[in-house]
Motif scaffolding. Structure first.
Motif: not given
Length: 280
Positions: A27-35, A98-99, A210-222
């Motif tokens: 199983v995997g998650v990939l997060d493509g770098a937005t241009v 990239s991803s 997690l991609t960083d958009g989901a891990s933001a729950a902890v890492e950015e918004f606490g």
């Protein structure tokens, strides 16, 4: 291994540059770098194309070489996607698609994992919860902010932003920079990897990719700690985590550390049946 997942673009966008996938035990998650607007990538494709091809190639590599390491299969997948460009693109361009990569593979007696760039993995083994992360992009970004601070105070925000993106591109897949899946298969060999057991007192029970958009729950918004994130996803599902992030993005737009007010968000929850030493 029982798997549940959710993935969504930010509000108002139809294109999701994240991707979640499953290929047998992998199983995997990939997060493509937005241009960012106005930047060239030297490629006729884009991040969504890249993550779709990388996921497909990872699945094929796993099917062809199930005993190979995740690093080896990721390197093979990156090399195959390089060929998928068909000679149409400048793959040495610093903005080439990239991803990030976060992988988990059920091997029966053990689970292998791989993390490349800022898509973390949360693991509950025995009575502890650990986070596997690759912080090299964050370290590079911190150095970048320090460098940008040396620009003249009169420098306008757009110029600062373009400067930051240009410098960050120069650090991609470089020693003392950060590593990400792009066109160079060598990046796979810089991933954070490991193995956890599925038997005994330290057996893996639950995991969240997690991609960083989901891990933001902890890492950015606490909103909660990693244990709280794991418990929320277990009780309410990965979609509930993304809902919490979207609410935080609306309520606290100033908390975002990046140039985007909202991001693609993905989470994959894996639950494992505990095995005794006899395999039962």
């Amino acid at each position: 291994m029982r798997v549940r997942s959710a993935s969504a673009p930010p509000p108002g966008r139809t294109v999701n540059e994240d991707l979640v996938f499953r290929a047998g035990p992998l199983v995997g998650v990939l997060d493509g770098a937005t241009v960012p607007d106005g930047f060239d990538i030297g490629c006729v494709h884009g991040p969504q194309w890249y993550v779709r091809h990388l996921a497909a190639r990872l699945g094929l590599a796993e099917a062809a070489r199930p005993a190979a390491t995740l690093v080896s299969n990721l390197a093979a997948a990156i090399l195959a996607v390089r060929a998928d460009h068909g000679g149409q693109c400048d793959l040495d361009h610093p903005g080439t698609p990239s991803s990030t990569v976060c992988l988990l593979r059920d091997g029966g007696d053990q689970v292998d994992y791989l993390v490349l760039c800022d898509s973390p993995l949360v693991l509950e083994t025995g009575d502890r919860v650990d986070v596997v992360s690759d912080d090299r992009l964050a370290v590079s970004t911190a150095s970048l902010r320090a460098t940008a601070a040396e620009l003249p105070e009169s420098t306008d925000p757009e110029t600062r932003f373009r400067y930051a993106v240009t410098v960050q591109r120069q650090w991609m897949n470089r020693t003392h920079g950060y590593w990400v899946a792009a066109a160079d298969p060598d990046a796979a060999y810089h991933a954070v990897v490991g193995t956890v057991p599925l038997r005994g007192p330290d057996a893996l029970r639950r995991a969240v990719l997690l991609t960083d958009g989901a891990s933001a729950a902890v890492e950015e918004f606490g909103l909660f700690d990693w244990v709280g994130l794991l418990d929320l996803v277990t009780a309410e599902g990965p979609g509930a985590l993304i809902d919490r992030v979207r609410a935080a993005e609306r309520d606290h737009p100033d908390r975002r550390r990046r140039h985007k007010p909202a991001d693609d968000a993905s989470a994959v929850y894996c639950e494992f049946t505990r095995l005794d030493d006899n395999g039962a």
